[in-house]
Design an enzyme around this catalytic site. Structure first.
Site, PDB file in Angstrom:
ATOM      1  N   HIS A 210       0.794  -1.227   0.000  1.00 22.44           N
ATOM      2  CA  HIS A 210       0.000   0.000   0.000  1.00 22.44           C
ATOM      3  C   HIS A 210       0.829   1.280   0.000  1.00 22.44           C
ATOM      4  O   HIS A 210       0.278   2.367  -0.039  1.00 22.44           O
ATOM      5  CB  HIS A 210      -0.967   0.025   1.181  1.00 22.44           C
ATOM      6  CG  HIS A 210      -0.305   0.337   2.487  1.00 22.44           C
ATOM      7  ND1 HIS A 210       0.428  -0.594   3.183  1.00 22.44           N
ATOM      8  CD2 HIS A 210      -0.230   1.480   3.195  1.00 22.44           C
ATOM      9  CE1 HIS A 210       0.902  -0.030   4.277  1.00 22.44           C
ATOM     10  NE2 HIS A 210       0.533   1.234   4.323  1.00 22.44           N
TER      11      HIS A 210
HETATM   12  C1  UD1 Z   1      -2.578   5.274   6.091  1.00 19.31           C
HETATM   13  C2  UD1 Z   1      -1.314   5.663   6.861  1.00 19.31           C
HETATM   14  C3  UD1 Z   1      -0.293   4.544   6.791  1.00 19.31           C
HETATM   15  C4  UD1 Z   1      -0.875   3.226   7.239  1.00 19.31           C
HETATM   16  C5  UD1 Z   1      -2.109   2.951   6.386  1.00 19.31           C
HETATM   17  C6  UD1 Z   1      -2.749   1.648   6.781  1.00 19.31           C
HETATM   18  C7  UD1 Z   1      -0.728   8.044   6.845  1.00 19.31           C
HETATM   19  C8  UD1 Z   1       0.151   9.077   6.238  1.00 19.31           C
HETATM   20  N1  UD1 Z   1      -0.679   6.833   6.267  1.00 19.31           N
HETATM   21  O1  UD1 Z   1      -2.243   5.242   4.709  1.00 19.31           O
HETATM   22  O2  UD1 Z   1       0.792   4.861   7.648  1.00 19.31           O
HETATM   23  O3  UD1 Z   1       0.048   2.185   7.081  1.00 19.31           O
HETATM   24  O4  UD1 Z   1      -3.023   4.035   6.569  1.00 19.31           O
HETATM   25  O5  UD1 Z   1      -3.922   1.437   6.113  1.00 19.31           O
HETATM   26  O6  UD1 Z   1      -1.403   8.321   7.806  1.00 19.31           O
HETATM   27  N2  UD1 Z   1      -9.917   4.659   2.294  1.00 19.31           N
HETATM   28  C9  UD1 Z   1     -11.044   3.873   2.265  1.00 19.31           C
HETATM   29  N3  UD1 Z   1     -11.602   3.513   3.460  1.00 19.31           N
HETATM   30  C10 UD1 Z   1     -11.096   3.906   4.639  1.00 19.31           C
HETATM   31  C11 UD1 Z   1      -9.932   4.693   4.640  1.00 19.31           C
HETATM   32  C12 UD1 Z   1      -9.347   5.039   3.456  1.00 19.31           C
HETATM   33  O7  UD1 Z   1     -11.532   3.500   1.235  1.00 19.31           O
HETATM   34  O8  UD1 Z   1     -11.661   3.583   5.688  1.00 19.31           O
HETATM   35  C13 UD1 Z   1      -9.283   5.083   1.024  1.00 19.31           C
HETATM   36  C14 UD1 Z   1      -9.143   6.584   0.962  1.00 19.31           C
HETATM   37  O9  UD1 Z   1     -10.246   7.157   0.346  1.00 19.31           O
HETATM   38  C15 UD1 Z   1      -7.874   6.797   0.185  1.00 19.31           C
HETATM   39  C16 UD1 Z   1      -7.056   5.550   0.453  1.00 19.31           C
HETATM   40  O10 UD1 Z   1      -7.946   4.597   1.040  1.00 19.31           O
HETATM   41  O11 UD1 Z   1      -8.125   6.861  -1.180  1.00 19.31           O
HETATM   42  C17 UD1 Z   1      -5.894   5.844   1.342  1.00 19.31           C
HETATM   43  O12 UD1 Z   1      -6.284   6.227   2.676  1.00 19.31           O
HETATM   44  P1  UD1 Z   1      -5.402   7.235   3.564  1.00 19.31           P
HETATM   45  O13 UD1 Z   1      -5.908   7.270   4.938  1.00 19.31           O
HETATM   46  O14 UD1 Z   1      -5.270   8.511   2.828  1.00 19.31           O
HETATM   47  O15 UD1 Z   1      -3.939   6.665   3.584  1.00 19.31           O
HETATM   48  P2  UD1 Z   1      -3.391   5.166   3.600  1.00 19.31           P
HETATM   49  O16 UD1 Z   1      -2.725   4.941   2.304  1.00 19.31           O
HETATM   50  O17 UD1 Z   1      -4.455   4.222   4.029  1.00 19.31           O
END
Ligand code: UD1
Length: 363
Positions: A210
């Site tokens: 990821h």
């Molecule tokens: C975040 C953390 C990372 C951790 C990871 C675990 C930061 C900078 N990064 O990265 O350290 O390892 O989480 O998952 O804080 N999304 C969903 N559902 C959710 C949450 C997110 O669909 O419940 C989607 C969002 O819309 C986005 C993507 O997942 O497009 C990424 O989510 P985001 O929280 O921005 O960062 P992660 O890559 O998950």
């Protein structure tokens, strides 16, 4: 009575706070004056990324949910800061505990300290040195405004001392993520993919990817997955796909023999798969700690790690992000020559109790 904010925002936070809440409850039953207030920032919000962890780990409903949702790094940071500032202005707490290295960790630490609420950082002090990862920026910014560091390793202690933090502020307590793992090892739960693919113990790989560096460029992701599948020598490769990765995977339309994708799994189901896998191939940090404790070979597709003890003591090897580097590691794995590894000091299931014992004195 002292009020302590406990911040959780994203998936890897939930297993780190669960044992701290248990330790607070136990302390309260023995007359402690410490009271926690659980604040969910809403950085992760859906069932797969958040809800199922609360249910399976018995985490109570948050007292407050800031509901920040998805966004860019700056949008999430700003949203969390605004939300948490409102909370603190309405009722100030005596301490803010943040865990790990996600955006919520940094945003709340800064907000608290600016309102003169002291900050404790659980998993403070770890460093990868890689400034291209948002998590490394979060670690540095958080630690710059932290009063008390609850650390997981000697590497963390050393990093903190080298940056001028005095010994009285560093508390080497162990790893609360491992508290959760050890507590739940007997409750792990077979996920549906086990029977769907007819998996056999030590006869498949688990893959998670990821990191923006690995998954945001379609070509990179494709190259990586092809190398993994080829290297797996026809063993099934089970890939629970993070939402960030899913977007690109869909565009690529990748469907390779031997690759089995699933939704993100719940805690108990994911660790069931890991425990019985031949090996895990990942770009996560936390998973390298869990594989070390379960004695499962772990191949990390990153150039650096902030968790050096998983390599020097545990079962983890850093392979880098170039897929062509995988082969010699897989050769060693298939030859049965992977290192056995051992448990890092204090990863014994008692970290959260140590933290709360220290807080009784500090707060
Ligand atoms: C975040 C953390 C990372 C951790 C990871 C675990 C930061 C900078 N990064 O990265 O350290 O390892 O989480 O998952 O804080 N999304 C969903 N559902 C959710 C949450 C997110 O669909 O419940 C989607 C969002 O819309 C986005 C993507 O997942 O497009 C990424 O989510 P985001 O929280 O921005 O960062 P992660 O890559 O998950």
């Amino acid at each position: 009575m002292k009020i302590i904010d406990l911040i959780a925002g994203a998936r890897p936070n939930f297993m780190k706070i669960a044992p701290i809440i248990d330790a607070f409850k136990k302390a309260r039953n023995s007359g402690s004056q410490l009271r926690y207030r659980l604040i969910h920032t809403g950085q992760h919000y859906d069932r797969n990324m958040s809800g199922s962890f609360f249910e399976q780990l018995g985490i109570p409903d948050p007292d407050i949910n800031l509901e920040v949702g998805s966004g860019t790094q700056a949008e999430q940071t700003a949203g969390i800061m605004l939300g948490y500032e409102r909370v603190l202005l309405a009722q100030k707490s005596d301490l803010c505990i943040v865990v790990g290295d996600v955006t919520s960790t940094m945003a709340c630490a800064i907000t608290a300290q600016k309102l003169h609420v002291p900050v404790a950082h659980v998993e403070g002090g770890i460093r990868s040195g890689d400034w291209t990862m948002p998590e490394e920026i979060n670690r540095m910014a958080t630690d710059a405004v932290t009063n008390w560091f609850f650390t997981t390793s000697e590497f963390a202690n050393e990093n903190l001392r080298n940056s001028g933090v005095s010994n009285e502020r560093i508390f080497f307590v162990g790893n609360t993520m491992i508290d959760t793992l050890l507590k739940n090892l007997t409750r792990l739960k077979k996920p549906p993919v086990w029977d769907q693919v007819a998996l056999k113990e030590k006869n498949y790989f688990v893959v998670t990817l990821h990191r923006p560096n690995n998954v945001d460029e379609e070509e990179n992701l494709k190259h990586l997955l092809e190398a993994i599948i080829q290297g797996a020598r026809e063993l099934p490769v089970v890939f629970p796909v993070h939402p960030r990765t899913a977007k690109n995977l869909e565009k690529m339309g990748i469907s390779q023999n031997g690759l089995y994708t699933t939704e993100p799994l719940s805690y108990l189901e994911f660790n069931y798969l890991v425990q019985k896998a031949l090996a895990v191939i990942t770009d996560s940090g936390g998973i390298t700690e869990e594989t070390t404790v379960m004695g499962v070979p772990c191949i990390t597709l990153r150039d650096t790690t902030e968790r050096s003890e998983t390599v020097t003591i545990g079962t983890n090897e850093l392979v880098g992000t170039n897929p062509d580097k995988l082969k010699p590691f897989l050769d060693r794995l298939f030859a049965g020559k992977w290192k056995k590894g051992a448990l890092p000091p204090l990863w014994d299931g008692k970290a959260a109790k140590r933290i709360v014992d220290h807080l009784e004195r500090l707060v």
